[in-house]
Design a protein around this motif. Structure first.
Motif, mmCIF file in Angstrom:
data_model
loop_
_atom_site.group_PDB
_atom_site.id
_atom_site.type_symbol
_atom_site.label_atom_id
_atom_site.label_comp_id
_atom_site.label_asym_id
_atom_site.label_seq_id
_atom_site.Cartn_x
_atom_site.Cartn_y
_atom_site.Cartn_z
ATOM 1 N N ASP B 279 33.124 74.867 -31.168
ATOM 2 C CA ASP B 279 34.203 74.639 -30.210
ATOM 3 C C ASP B 279 33.848 75.368 -28.926
ATOM 4 N N ALA B 280 32.576 75.487 -28.694
ATOM 5 C CA ALA B 280 32.042 76.264 -27.585
ATOM 6 C C ALA B 280 32.776 75.979 -26.279
ATOM 7 N N GLY B 281 32.060 75.646 -25.233
ATOM 8 C CA GLY B 281 32.743 75.404 -23.974
ATOM 9 C C GLY B 281 33.234 76.696 -23.390
ATOM 10 N N GLY B 282 34.393 77.132 -23.830
ATOM 11 C CA GLY B 282 34.954 78.368 -23.300
ATOM 12 C C GLY B 282 34.202 79.572 -23.812
ATOM 13 N N SER B 283 34.094 80.587 -22.981
ATOM 14 C CA SER B 283 33.382 81.785 -23.395
ATOM 15 C C SER B 283 34.296 82.660 -24.232
ATOM 16 N N SER B 284 35.564 82.681 -23.878
ATOM 17 C CA SER B 284 36.469 83.554 -24.597
ATOM 18 C C SER B 284 37.418 82.707 -25.402
ATOM 19 N N ASP B 285 38.038 83.329 -26.399
ATOM 20 C CA ASP B 285 38.897 82.555 -27.261
ATOM 21 C C ASP B 285 40.347 82.602 -26.828
ATOM 22 N N GLU B 286 40.676 83.452 -25.852
ATOM 23 C CA GLU B 286 42.080 83.512 -25.485
ATOM 24 C C GLU B 286 42.316 83.244 -24.008
ATOM 25 N N SER B 287 41.262 82.889 -23.300
ATOM 26 C CA SER B 287 41.430 82.717 -21.866
ATOM 27 C C SER B 287 42.185 81.420 -21.584
ATOM 28 N N TYR B 288 42.744 81.325 -20.398
ATOM 29 C CA TYR B 288 43.347 80.062 -19.990
ATOM 30 C C TYR B 288 43.225 79.971 -18.476
ATOM 31 N N SER B 289 43.224 78.760 -17.964
ATOM 32 C CA SER B 289 43.081 78.575 -16.531
ATOM 33 C C SER B 289 44.420 78.798 -15.862
ATOM 34 N N THR B 290 44.376 79.177 -14.607
ATOM 35 C CA THR B 290 45.634 79.429 -13.915
ATOM 36 C C THR B 290 46.071 78.245 -13.062
ATOM 37 N N SER B 291 45.187 77.253 -12.919
ATOM 38 C CA SER B 291 45.629 76.040 -12.224
ATOM 39 C C SER B 291 44.993 74.847 -12.915
ATOM 40 N N GLY B 292 45.504 73.672 -12.614
ATOM 41 C CA GLY B 292 45.013 72.488 -13.300
ATOM 42 C C GLY B 292 45.446 72.523 -14.752
ATOM 43 N N CYS B 293 44.652 71.906 -15.628
ATOM 44 C CA CYS B 293 44.955 71.956 -17.044
ATOM 45 C C CYS B 293 44.708 73.369 -17.537
ATOM 46 N N ARG B 294 45.712 73.962 -18.191
ATOM 47 C CA ARG B 294 45.587 75.363 -18.610
ATOM 48 C C ARG B 294 44.503 75.562 -19.676
ATOM 49 N N SER C 160 41.945 91.195 -24.123
ATOM 50 C CA SER C 160 42.870 90.441 -24.971
ATOM 51 C C SER C 160 42.789 90.977 -26.400
ATOM 52 N N GLY C 161 43.725 90.543 -27.230
ATOM 53 C CA GLY C 161 43.768 91.004 -28.617
ATOM 54 C C GLY C 161 42.452 90.776 -29.351
ATOM 55 N N GLY C 162 41.898 89.581 -29.190
ATOM 56 C CA GLY C 162 40.648 89.249 -29.864
ATOM 57 C C GLY C 162 39.501 90.135 -29.398
ATOM 58 N N ALA C 182 37.455 95.973 -44.492
ATOM 59 C CA ALA C 182 38.192 95.218 -43.481
ATOM 60 C C ALA C 182 39.579 94.954 -44.030
ATOM 61 N N ASP C 183 40.562 95.711 -43.544
ATOM 62 C CA ASP C 183 41.914 95.627 -44.084
ATOM 63 C C ASP C 183 42.761 94.733 -43.180
ATOM 64 N N GLU C 184 42.945 93.492 -43.560
ATOM 65 C CA GLU C 184 43.694 92.503 -42.784
ATOM 66 C C GLU C 184 43.270 92.503 -41.308
ATOM 67 N N PRO C 185 41.976 92.404 -41.011
ATOM 68 C CA PRO C 185 41.558 92.571 -39.624
ATOM 69 C C PRO C 185 41.987 91.422 -38.716
ATOM 70 N N THR C 186 42.432 90.318 -39.271
ATOM 71 C CA THR C 186 42.758 89.177 -38.402
ATOM 72 C C THR C 186 44.223 88.784 -38.487
ATOM 73 N N THR C 187 45.019 89.576 -39.194
ATOM 74 C CA THR C 187 46.395 89.156 -39.454
ATOM 75 C C THR C 187 47.221 88.978 -38.191
ATOM 76 N N ALA C 188 46.997 89.839 -37.188
ATOM 77 C CA ALA C 188 47.834 89.740 -35.990
ATOM 78 C C ALA C 188 47.281 88.744 -34.970
ATOM 79 N N LEU C 189 46.201 88.084 -35.310
ATOM 80 C CA LEU C 189 45.553 87.217 -34.319
ATOM 81 C C LEU C 189 45.907 85.745 -34.537
ATOM 82 N N ASP C 190 45.740 84.970 -33.495
ATOM 83 C CA ASP C 190 45.973 83.531 -33.621
ATOM 84 C C ASP C 190 44.844 82.891 -34.415
ATOM 85 N N VAL C 191 45.121 81.720 -35.005
ATOM 86 C CA VAL C 191 44.123 81.105 -35.895
ATOM 87 C C VAL C 191 42.777 80.865 -35.225
#
Lengths: 296, 328, 331
Positions: B279-294, C160-162, C182-191
Motif C-alpha cells: 500500500d506504498a505510495g505514502g511515506s507515512s501511515d498517518e499523514s494526510y493532505s491539507t488541500s485537495g483530496c485528504r 504521530s502515534g505510529g 511486546a505487550d499489546e504494542p498495537t492496541t491503541a493504533l489504527d488498523v
C-alpha cells in the motif's frame, strides 16, 4: 420479581443515611484523618463548652498578678490577676468562630464565582478570572492592616475583611475543577437524559468536587485563624475581644516575656500550631482517601 | 425509506476560542467535520467507520447537540435540531440517546445505578411512582443481562466491572424507548469475550424495538456486522458510503480498500500476504493532505487533480458513492 | 537449549485484603528466533507473566517457579541466568541488554521535553556505551524502524502515534536484546498503522534473530506473526501449539470461542458467537476447570477436577477433559 422486599428494606431514611454515610466509611481507615479529626474535635469541644467549664470569668481578678500555674489557676494569671485558662477557653471559641465564618463566607463567594466562570466560560470566564487575578496579586497582609485601621474594631469586621480577601483562591480551584468535570462522560449523559444546566451543575458537577472544596475550606480556616491572630497581635481589630491573638497582644504589651510568664504566651501560640496541624492532617486524610478511591 | 435523522452539509471547526485577550487569528483551525451529509432511516442501522482523529466522535456529539456546529443542519423529523425551541428540544432529548465509549466515565460515581438509569424517567415521566420506576429500571437492567436486577440497582458504579457498567449505560439509553441511538465505540473498551454479546444485544434491540442506530467505530468488521449501510470517514469527510455488503465486498475508495486489507485475518495461510500488502505510495501511515483530496499523500492511485481539488461524491453503484476522482 | 525456560511459575499479588493468584503453574519455553503469541482476556495473567520475566512487578508480589532460566547467547554465564536469583544490579543488566519490552503505552512514555535523540543517548549511556557507538547506533536503529534520521531532533509531540511506537521499538532494540516482550504494542493504533508496525516487528525480528513474546487480546493478529500461540485463561495456559495447528484445529472450547467471537470483514454473519459469563475470581482457589462455568461441553468431571495440560500431537498441548489425546504421551 421481589422488588417489594427491596423497597421495604430501603426506607427513605435508611437510603439517605446510606448515601451520606457510605462515602465517609473509607475515611475511618485513614489514621491521619482520625488523629486530625480528634485534635479539631478537642478544640471545638473546648470552644463550645466554653463558659461551662471556665473556673472564673476571664475578666474577673481572681488571683494575684503574674502567678504561675497552680491548682487554682491551672495556667496561672496575667498582669491583672485574671485567669489565663479562662481567657484561653473563651478565646478558643472566638478564634474558631472567626475561622469558621471566614471559611463559610469566602467559600460561598469563591464557589459561586468559580462555578459561574467555569461552567459558562467565554466572556464571563474572562471577566471574572481577570478580576480574580487582580485580587490575587494584591499583597494581602498590608491591605488587611489598612482595612482594619478604617473599619470599626469588632470581630464582625475582622470576619468581613478576611472573607473578602480570601475567596479568590477558592474560585480558581473551583473553576479548574469545573473545567475538567464538565468534560466527563456522565455530564454529557446527564444532558442527554434531559437535565438542565442548573441540574447538571448542582447534581453532577458540584458533588464530585466536594472533597476538594472541603479541603480548601479547611485551609481557609487555618489561614483565617492565623491572620486574625496576626492582626490582633499588631493591635488591629478588636483588642478588647478575647481570642488567641489578643492574648498574645496583651502578653507582648505587658512584657510577659520579661516577667518569664511563659504560661501566658505558650497556650495561645501552641494552640494555633496544634490546631493548624490537626486541620492539616484532616485535609490530608481526606485528600489521600479520595485519591485512593479514585485510583480504584 | 422514511428518514429518521438527516445531516445536511454539517461542519465543525475547532480553533482557539475567541476571547477578550486573545483574538482568533493565525493559529491553526482544525476542521473536525467538513461538510458531512447523510441520513439514517427509520429502523435502520448505519455504521460510521473512521480512524482516530477522523472527526467521527465530533460528528456524533453534533448530532445529539452536545456541540453546536460551525454551519450546517441536523434534521430530526424534518426539523433542524439547532433551531429547536424548548418544547421541541425536550421531545428531541426524549427520542434521541447516545451510548459513550468509556464505561468508567459515563456514570456519575456518586449515584447508585438506579439513580443513573432512572434519571430520564424523573425528567420525562414525573408521574411515575417509585415502585413503577423500580420495576422499569429492573426490567431494562435484566434485558441487558444484569440479573437479578435487585443485586445491581443500589450499587455504586465503582462496585461494577467495565462490562457491567456498559450494560447499565445501554439500559439507560434504552429507558425511554428512543427512536434513534448513537453508539460511539460502545464496545472498544470491553473484553473480547464481551464484545460479541454486546453487539448482538444492540442489534437485537434495534431490530425488535424499532430503534434506529448510528454505530460509530474504528473497526470495520464490527461495522459490517452491525450496519445496514456504512459510511467511511476520513479527516472529517465521508469518502465512501453505501450498503454494508457493497462497501466491504466491493470497496471503491482507495482508503476503504486499505482499511479492509489491514484487518487481521485469523488464518495463518494468508498471514504472510497480509503483512506484505503493498500500500506504498505514502511515506507515512498517518499523514494526510491539507488541500485537495485528504488521502492523496497516502494514495497509490494519486493523480495531479487529486492534489488540486477535493473530489465530490461519484456514483459507483446502486446506492453506492465514493469521493474519488478514479470514478469521475 | 531454549532461550527461555519457565516451569511451574506462580505469581501472587498481595493487596490490603486479599491475595490474587494471577499466574498459576505456568510452563513455557521459547526458542531462539521464535515468536510466541500469548492471548487471553484482561486479567488472565498474560501481562503479569511478561513483566515477571523482567522482574518488573510490584514489591508486594510473590514469584515462585521450579525453573525460570534465561540462556543468554553470549555464554557469559554457563548454564544460563536464573531470573529469580538475580540481584538488583544484575537485573538492570538483564533488562534491555537481554530482554526488553514494548508496551501499549510505550509511545506515551517518551519524555515530552527531551528530543528523541537525547532520550536514545541517555538510555544507551546508562548501559555503558561510548559516545561513538551511541551516535552510530541511533542512526542505524532509526533506519531499522524506517524513520528518518532527522527524527532525532524532534520532540515526541511532533510525531504521530505510529511514529512514536516506532521510536519505542527502536529504543527497545538499541541494546541488542535477544528477547523482546511486546505487550499489546498495537492496541491503541489504527488498523492501517497496526499492520505496518506488525510488519516492521517481523522484519526486524528476521534481521536481528530476535525472539518475541507477543501479548495480545486479539487472537487474529497472531495468525500472521506468531510461530506458536499460547492461549491463557485464569492464570494458566489452556492450549498451546504451532500457529497453523492451532488455527486449523483448535481443541479447547475457550480457544474456539476466542476465534469465532470476533466479527469478520470477509464473511457475512447474522449473529456473533458469544462466550457467556466472565472469568473466575483469581483471589480464591478454583475447584475444577476454571473455564467450566462458561463452557458449553462441561461435564461433571470438569466441575471437580482441574484438567492438566496434555500433549495432543507434537507440540500441540491442551488442558481439557473432553479432548481425546493420544494415550501414553500423558505425563
Amino acid at each position: 420479581m421481589n422488588i417489594q422486599t427491596v423497597s421495604k428494606q430501603q426506607s427513605p431514611v435508611s437510603f439517605l443515611a446510606r448515601r451520606l454515610i457510605r462515602p465517609l466509611v473509607p475515611l475511618t481507615h485513614s489514621r491521619k484523618f482520625i488523629l486530625g479529626a480528634s485534635i479539631v474535635m478537642f478544640f471545638v469541644a473546648l470552644g463550645l463548652l466554653g463558659r461551662l467549664i471556665v473556673p472564673f470569668g476571664p475578666l474577673a481578678q481572681s488571683g494575684a498578678p503574674w502567678s504561675p500555674p497552680s491548682a487554682r489557676h491551672i495556667l496561672g494569671t496575667n498582669y491583672l490577676g485574671q485567669d489565663v485558662f479562662s481567657w484561653f477557653v473563651i478565646g478558643t471559641a472566638t478564634s474558631l468562630k472567626v475561622g469558621f465564618f471566614v471559611a463559610l463566607f469566602s467559600s460561598s463567594i469563591g464557589i459561586s464565582v468559580g462555578l459561574t466562570a467555569g461552567y459558562l466560560g467565554k466572556y464571563t470566564d474572562d471577566v471574572l478570572m481577570r478580576f480574580v487575578d487582580m485580587l490575587l496579586v494584591i499583597p494581602a497582609f498590608p491591605l488587611l492592616v489598612i482595612l482594619s485601621a478604617y473599619l470599626p474594631p469588632t470581630n464582625t469586621s475582622t470576619i468581613l475583611i478576611l472573607s473578602l480577601l480570601s475567596w479568590p483562591f477558592m474560585s480558581r480551584v473551583v473553576r479548574s475543577q469545573v473545567l475538567t468535570l464538565k468534560e466527563r462522560g456522565y455530564v454529557a449523559v446527564s444532558k442527554l437524559s434531559g437535565a438542565g444546566n442548573l441540574s447538571v451543575m448542582f447534581k453532577d458537577i458540584f458533588p464530585n468536587m466536594a472533597p476538594i472544596i472541603f479541603i480548601n475550606m479547611i485551609f481557609l480556616v487555618i489561614g483565617a485563624i492565623i491572620a486574625q491572630a496576626g492582626l490582633a497581635f499588631f493591635g488591629l481589630g478588636n483588642v478588647n475581644s478575647i481570642n488567641w491573638g489578643t492574648m498574645l497582644y496583651w502578653a507582648q504589651v505587658e512584657d510577659a516575656a520579661v516577667q518569664s510568664a511563659w504560661w501566658w504566651i505558650l497556650p495561645p501560640g501552641l494552640a494555633i500550631g496544634v490546631l493548624g496541624m490537626g486541620l492539616n492532617m484532616l485535609a490530608n486524610g481526606i485528600a489521600e482517601t479520595t485519591l485512593e478511591m479514585r485510583m480504584g | 425509506m422514511e428518514k429518521m435523522i438527516e445531516v445536511l452539509n454539517l461542519r465543525k471547526t475547532f480553533g482557539p476560542a475567541r476571547s477578550l485577550l486573545r483574538r482568533s487569528g493565525k493559529r491553526r483551525q482544525v476542521e473536525a467535520v467538513a461538510g458531512a451529509s447523510f441520513d439514517v432511516g427509520t429502523n435502520e442501522i448505519v455504521s460510521i467507520v473512521g480512524e482516530s482523529g477522523s472527526g467521527k466522535t465530533t460528528l456524533g456529539r453534533l448530532m445529539v447537540r452536545l456541540l453546536d456546529p460551525t454551519s450546517g443542519e441536523v434534521r430530526f423529523d424534518g426539523k433542524n435540531v439547532f433551531g429547536m425551541n424548548k418544547t421541541e428540544m425536550i421531545r428531541f432529548r426524549r427520542n434521541v440517546q447516545m451510548i459513550l465509549q468509556d464505561p468508567y466515565d459515563s456514570l456519575n460515581p456518586l449515584f447508585s445505578i438506579f439513580a443513573s438509569v432512572s434519571k430520564p424517567l424523573n425528567i420525562f415521566e414525573k408521574h411515575l411512582s417509585r415502585r413503577e420506576k423500580e420495576e422499569m429500571v429492573a426490567e431494562h437492567l435484566e434485558s441487558m443481562g444484569l440479573k437479578p436486577a435487585e443485586q445491581f440497582m443500589h450499587k455504586l458504579p465503582g462496585e461494577l466491572s467495565g462490562g457491567q457498567r456498559q450494560r447499565v449505560s445501554i439500559a439507560r439509553a434504552m429507558m425511554l424507548k428512543p427512536k434513534f441511538i448513537i453508539a460511539d465505540e460502545p464496545v472498544s473498551m470491553l473484553d473480547v469475550s464481551l464484545r460479541a454479546e454486546m453487539l448482538n444485544r444492540m442489534k437485537k434491540l434495534s431490530r425488535e424495538g424499532g430503534t434506529s442506530f448510528l454505530f460509530i467505530t474504528h473497526d470495520i468488521s464490527s461495522a459490517k456486522f452491525m450496519g445496514d449501510r456504512m459510511l467511511i470517514f476520513f479527516r472529517g469527510r465521508i469518502v465512501e458510503q453505501g450498503k454494508t455488503a457493497d462497501v466491504t465486498e466491493r470497496p471503491k475508495h482507495p482508503y476503504t480498500k486499505v482499511l479492509i486489507d489491514s484487518v487481521p485475518v485469523p488464518d495463518p495461510e494468508r498471514g504472510a500476504s497480509f503483512l506484505n500488502i503493498d500500500d506504498a505510495g505514502g511515506s507515512s501511515d498517518e499523514s494526510y493532505s491539507t488541500s485537495g483530496c485528504r488521502f492523496a499523500s497516502r494514495c497509490r492511485f494519486v493523480m495531479d487533480r487529486c492534489r488540486r481539488a477535493e473530489p465530490p461524491m461519484f456514483d459507483v453503484g446502486e446506492e453506492h458513492w465514493a469521493s474519488c476522482f478514479l470514478y469521475g | 537449549m531454549d532461550l527461555l525456560e519457565v516451569s511451574k511459575l506462580n505469581i501472587r499479588y498481595r493487596t490490603k485484603d486479599r491475595t490474587i493468584h494471577a499466574v498459576r503453574d505456568l510452563s513455557i519455553s521459547i526458542k531462539r528466533g521464535e515468536v510466541v503469541g500469548l492471548v487471553g482476556e484482561s486479567g488472565c495473567g498474560k501481562s503479569t507473566f511478561g513483566m515477571s520475566l523482567l522482574r518488573l512487578l510490584p514489591v508486594s508480589t510473590d514469584i515462585s517457579a521450579k525453573k525460570m532460566m534465561f540462556n543468554a547467547g553470549d555464554g557469559m554465564q554457563a548454564g544460563g541466568i536464573d531470573i529469580l536469583e538475580l540481584s538488583e544490579k544484575e537485573l538492570r543488566r538483564l533488562r534491555w541488554k537481554h530482554i526488553s519490552v514494548i508496551f501499549q503505552g510505550s509511545m506515551n512514555s517518551l519524555n515530552p521535553v527531551a528530543r528523541i535523540g537525547s532520550q536514545f543517548a541517555d538510555a544507551m549511556f546508562w548501559h555503558g556505551f561510548d559516545d561513538e557507538t551511541i551516535k552510530n547506533s541511533i542512526s542505524s536503529h532509526l533506519e531499522l524502524v524506517h524513520l528518518d534520521d532527522s527524527i532525532r531532533k524532534s520532540y515526541p509531540h511532533e510525531l504521530s502515534g505510529g511514529m512514536k511506537q516506532r521510536v519505542a521499538i527502536a529504543m527497545a532494540l538499541v541494546c541488542s536484546p535477544e528477547l523482546v516482550i511486546a505487550d499489546e504494542p498495537t492496541t491503541a493504533l489504527d488498523v492501517v498503522v497496526q499492520r505496518r508496525i506488525l510488519k516492521l516487528l517481523m522484519d526486524t525480528k528476521e534481521k536481528l534473530n530476535l525472539s518475541i513474546i507477543f501479548i495480545t487480546h486479539d487472537i487474529s493478529l497472531l495468525a500472521s506473526i506468531a510461530d506458536r500461540v499460547a492461549v491463557m485463561y485464569a492464570g494458566s495456559i489452556v492450549e498451546i501449539g504451532d500457529v497453523r495447528t492451532l488455527f486449523r484445529s483448535p481443541l479447547h472450547p475457550y480457544t474456539k470461542g476466542l476465534m469465532s467471537t470476533i466479527p469478520r470483514v470477509d464473511e457475512r454473519q447474522s449473529e456473533l458467537v458469544e462466550i457467556h459469563g466472565s472469568p473466575p475470581d483469581l483471589s480464591g482457589s478454583i475447584r475444577g476447570c476454571p473455564f467450566a462455568p462458561r463452557c458449553g461441553i462441561a461435564t461433571e468431571l470438569c466441575a471437580v477436577e482441574m484438567p492438566q495440560l496434555r500433549v495432543v500431537e507434537g507440540r500441540h498441548m491442551v488442558s481439557c477433559h473432553n479432548v481425546e489425546v493420544q494415550d501414553g504421551k500423558n505425563d
